[in-house]
Design a protein around this motif. Structure first.
Motif, PDB file in Angstrom:
ATOM      1  N   GLN A   1      39.422  61.790 -10.241  1.00  0.00           N
ATOM      2  CA  GLN A   1      40.870  61.973 -10.294  1.00  0.00           C
ATOM      3  C   GLN A   1      41.507  61.755  -8.929  1.00  0.00           C
ATOM      4  OE1 GLN A   1      42.548  62.406 -13.143  1.00  0.00           O
ATOM      5  NE2 GLN A   1      40.602  62.327 -14.262  1.00  0.00           N
ATOM      6  N   ARG A   2      40.803  62.179  -7.891  1.00  0.00           N
ATOM      7  CA  ARG A   2      41.257  61.926  -6.525  1.00  0.00           C
ATOM      8  C   ARG A   2      40.025  61.764  -5.634  1.00  0.00           C
ATOM      9  NH1 ARG A   2      45.222  61.654  -9.057  1.00  0.00           N
ATOM     10  NH2 ARG A   2      47.318  62.443  -8.591  1.00  0.00           N
ATOM     11  N   ALA A   3      40.139  60.866  -4.662  1.00  0.00           N
ATOM     12  CA  ALA A   3      39.101  60.681  -3.646  1.00  0.00           C
ATOM     13  C   ALA A   3      39.773  60.580  -2.293  1.00  0.00           C
ATOM     14  CB  ALA A   3      38.274  59.425  -3.932  1.00  0.00           C
ATOM     15  N   GLY A   4      39.096  61.054  -1.268  1.00  0.00           N
ATOM     16  CA  GLY A   4      39.680  61.049   0.066  1.00  0.00           C
ATOM     17  C   GLY A   4      39.102  59.945   0.937  1.00  0.00           C
ATOM     18  N   ILE A   5      39.942  59.407   1.810  1.00  0.00           N
ATOM     19  CA  ILE A   5      39.494  58.450   2.825  1.00  0.00           C
ATOM     20  C   ILE A   5      39.122  59.239   4.076  1.00  0.00           C
ATOM     21  CG2 ILE A   5      40.126  56.490   4.265  1.00  0.00           C
ATOM     22  CD1 ILE A   5      42.109  55.657   2.099  1.00  0.00           C
ATOM     23  N   CYS A   6      37.886  59.076   4.512  1.00  0.00           N
ATOM     24  CA  CYS A   6      37.364  59.828   5.654  1.00  0.00           C
ATOM     25  C   CYS A   6      37.270  58.930   6.879  1.00  0.00           C
ATOM     26  CB  CYS A   6      35.989  60.389   5.303  1.00  0.00           C
ATOM     27  SG  CYS A   6      35.188  61.296   6.653  1.00  0.00           S
ATOM     28  N   GLY A   7      37.385  59.538   8.046  1.00  0.00           N
ATOM     29  CA  GLY A   7      37.222  58.792   9.279  1.00  0.00           C
ATOM     30  C   GLY A   7      35.862  58.136   9.380  1.00  0.00           C
ATOM     31  N   SER A   8      34.829  58.773   8.812  1.00  0.00           N
ATOM     32  CA  SER A   8      33.504  58.158   8.855  1.00  0.00           C
ATOM     33  C   SER A   8      33.459  56.886   8.019  1.00  0.00           C
ATOM     34  CB  SER A   8      32.435  59.143   8.390  1.00  0.00           C
ATOM     35  OG  SER A   8      32.639  59.536   7.052  1.00  0.00           O
ATOM     36  N   ASP A   9      34.287  56.805   6.955  1.00  0.00           N
ATOM     37  CA  ASP A   9      34.374  55.556   6.191  1.00  0.00           C
ATOM     38  C   ASP A   9      34.926  54.431   7.067  1.00  0.00           C
ATOM     39  OD1 ASP A   9      33.510  56.952   3.946  1.00  0.00           O
ATOM     40  OD2 ASP A   9      35.533  57.311   3.211  1.00  0.00           O
TER      41      ASP A   9
ATOM     42  N   GLY B   1      33.116  56.511  -0.243  1.00  0.00           N
ATOM     43  CA  GLY B   1      33.813  57.658  -0.814  1.00  0.00           C
ATOM     44  C   GLY B   1      32.915  58.837  -1.110  1.00  0.00           C
ATOM     45  N   HIS B   2      32.970  59.874  -0.245  1.00  0.00           N
ATOM     46  CA  HIS B   2      32.166  61.081  -0.446  1.00  0.00           C
ATOM     47  C   HIS B   2      33.028  62.328  -0.602  1.00  0.00           C
ATOM     48  CE1 HIS B   2      32.714  60.485   3.920  1.00  0.00           C
ATOM     49  NE2 HIS B   2      32.826  61.814   3.962  1.00  0.00           N
ATOM     50  N   GLU B   3      34.334  62.154  -0.619  1.00  0.00           N
ATOM     51  CA  GLU B   3      35.252  63.265  -0.850  1.00  0.00           C
ATOM     52  C   GLU B   3      35.924  63.018  -2.200  1.00  0.00           C
ATOM     53  OE1 GLU B   3      36.553  63.085   3.896  1.00  0.00           O
ATOM     54  OE2 GLU B   3      38.081  63.044   2.328  1.00  0.00           O
ATOM     55  N   PHE B   4      35.701  63.890  -3.176  1.00  0.00           N
ATOM     56  CA  PHE B   4      36.235  63.575  -4.505  1.00  0.00           C
ATOM     57  C   PHE B   4      36.322  64.813  -5.376  1.00  0.00           C
ATOM     58  CE2 PHE B   4      31.645  62.789  -4.404  1.00  0.00           C
ATOM     59  CZ  PHE B   4      31.180  63.546  -5.464  1.00  0.00           C
TER      60      PHE B   4
ATOM     61  N   VAL C   1      20.469  61.030   1.537  1.00  0.00           N
ATOM     62  CA  VAL C   1      21.390  59.907   1.368  1.00  0.00           C
ATOM     63  C   VAL C   1      22.731  60.481   0.954  1.00  0.00           C
ATOM     64  CG1 VAL C   1      21.921  57.821   0.066  1.00  0.00           C
ATOM     65  CG2 VAL C   1      19.548  58.330   0.696  1.00  0.00           C
ATOM     66  N   PHE C   2      23.752  60.203   1.736  1.00  0.00           N
ATOM     67  CA  PHE C   2      25.090  60.662   1.390  1.00  0.00           C
ATOM     68  C   PHE C   2      25.718  59.713   0.380  1.00  0.00           C
ATOM     69  CE2 PHE C   2      24.644  63.092   5.283  1.00  0.00           C
ATOM     70  CZ  PHE C   2      25.326  64.263   4.988  1.00  0.00           C
TER      71      PHE C   2
ATOM     72  N   ARG D   1      23.554  55.113  -3.887  1.00  0.00           N
ATOM     73  CA  ARG D   1      24.437  56.177  -4.361  1.00  0.00           C
ATOM     74  C   ARG D   1      25.892  55.759  -4.155  1.00  0.00           C
ATOM     75  NH1 ARG D   1      22.775  60.238  -7.795  1.00  0.00           N
ATOM     76  NH2 ARG D   1      20.568  60.669  -7.406  1.00  0.00           N
ATOM     77  N   PRO D   2      26.429  54.944  -5.070  1.00  0.00           N
ATOM     78  CA  PRO D   2      27.822  54.501  -4.923  1.00  0.00           C
ATOM     79  C   PRO D   2      28.783  55.684  -4.855  1.00  0.00           C
ATOM     80  CG  PRO D   2      26.684  53.273  -6.653  1.00  0.00           C
ATOM     81  CD  PRO D   2      25.782  54.401  -6.273  1.00  0.00           C
ATOM     82  N   GLY D   3      29.858  55.462  -4.099  1.00  0.00           N
ATOM     83  CA  GLY D   3      30.803  56.534  -3.852  1.00  0.00           C
ATOM     84  C   GLY D   3      31.976  56.565  -4.802  1.00  0.00           C
ATOM     85  N   ALA D   4      32.997  57.309  -4.388  1.00  0.00           N
ATOM     86  CA  ALA D   4      34.105  57.667  -5.261  1.00  0.00           C
ATOM     87  C   ALA D   4      35.344  56.803  -5.080  1.00  0.00           C
ATOM     88  CB  ALA D   4      34.480  59.137  -5.043  1.00  0.00           C
ATOM     89  N   TYR D   5      35.238  55.686  -4.356  1.00  0.00           N
ATOM     90  CA  TYR D   5      36.329  54.722  -4.369  1.00  0.00           C
ATOM     91  C   TYR D   5      36.193  53.918  -5.661  1.00  0.00           C
ATOM     92  CZ  TYR D   5      37.129  55.348   0.727  1.00  0.00           C
ATOM     93  OH  TYR D   5      37.406  55.846   1.984  1.00  0.00           O
TER      94      TYR D   5
END
Length: 341
Positions: free
Chosen positions: A33-41, A57-60, A107-108, A115-119
């Motif tokens: 529903q929502r994912a965050g853009i992180c500085g590490s991205d 995308g690891h914030e979701f 593995v993050f 491990r595909p992310g949340a984008y």
């Protein structure tokens, strides 16, 4: 499903489609529903630190839409959740100490092809890492739990005593969150050093007692003028070369410097600066599930208000441009992605 793919350093993210994920036995699939853009991205794409085709995308936060065959008990379809983006081995020294984020084999989510992310419209997560979102915690807040947990963990490591004088270097998402939790931890002064006037104002909104422009003022002198003493705790939340030394230079006797910022470059500092003060330096890499639980509880109770950190929500059409703009957009804080927007 639609997703945003990293192809190569220096190129914007590419919006495309890929097969919907299916859960491994111990996993669940979450409709993001929502994912965050992180500085590490941003760092990953700047330095090409992930293979071509990676979905970041690891914030979701989202809803469970599929359960693996081995997932039993408390989780069901439709549950509102976030998750620790961690896939640890469970067998190493770190895992034995229940420090899965420090697992050498970890593995993050969103940092490679495995491990595909949340984008994306859907993301997989281990059922053991799920955290339930109470009814009073929105998906916007849920997607910010991960970066908030980073700051919460760092503040916990700082062991802030009631009334302490704390310096926070940097007022990006992590610095602003660290400011919030430092005040909640009982600090008497939380002074933020930040070049951006917009970010300085945001730091004040989340609880900073003062904000300093380190370009216009002498940081150590100004901090002492505001608080009457040198910092007892320094939280370095930027991750640029030279800032560990800056923290050591302004810190007080037996101060604790907690390094939260992720620096991808070699750095140098003068040990004698810390030796003459018996200062200590701690590195805060990540978090524990207890940090997630604590953050969710503080959000649900209203004791922590993360809304000032959320500055923009974008859909896939805007994502590549918004992502690149964050490299220089100092006025932004936490930008969220709405995969259905």
């Amino acid at each position: 499903m639609r997703a945003a793919f990293f192809r190569e350093a220096g190129k914007p993210l590419e919006i495309g489609t890929t097969a919907d994920p299916t859960p491994a036995p111990d996993d669940v699939i979450i409709a993001v529903q929502r994912a965050g853009i992180c500085g590490s991205d941003l760092h990953i794409t700047q330095y090409g630190a992930a293979p071509s085709g990676t979905v970041l995308g690891h914030e979701f936060a989202g809803e469970i839409v599929a359960l693996g065959s081995a997932v039993q008990g408390e989780w069901k379809l439709g549950d509102r959740v976030t998750a620790l983006p961690i896939h640890a081995c469970g067998e190493c020294d770190a895992c034995d100490k229940d420090l899965r984020a420090l697992c050498s084999s970890n593995v993050f989510t969103g940092t490679g092809l495995a491990r595909p992310g949340a984008y994306a419209e859907y993301v997989g997560a281990r059922a053991s890492t799920l955290q339930r979102l109470p009814a009073g915690v929105s998906f916007e807040q849920g997607a910010m739990v991960e970066p908030l947990a980073v700051a919460h963990h760092a503040v916990s490591m700082a062991r802030i005593e009631k009334g302490a004088a704390v310096l926070v270097i940097g007022a990006g998402p992590i610095g602003a969150a660290a400011t919030l939790f430092a005040r909640l931890a009982g600090a008497g002064h939380v002074v933020v050093s930040e070049r951006s006037d917009v970010r300085r104002q945001r730091a004040l909104e989340v609880g900073a007692t003062a904000a300093i422009d380190p370009v216009a003022e002498n940081l150590g002198e100004r901090f002492r003028a505001i608080t009457g003493r040198a910092p007892e705790v320094v939280l370095e939340c930027v991750g640029m070369p030279g800032l560990i030394q800056e923290g050591l230079a302004v810190a007080g006797v037996r101060a604790r410097i907690v390094v939260v910022g992720v620096c991808f470059e070699e750095d140098r500092f003068h040990p004698l600066t810390g030796l003459t003060k018996e200062a200590s330096i701690h590195f805060s890499q990540c978090y524990h599930e207890r940090d997630f639980e604590a953050v969710i509880g503080l959000l649900a109770s209203g004791k922590a208000d993360a809304r000032p950190l959320h500055t923009q929500t974008v859909g896939f059409a805007e994502l590549p441009t918004a992502f690149e703009a964050l490299r220089t957009a100092m006025g932004q804080c936490k930008v969220l992605i709405d995969p259905r927007g």
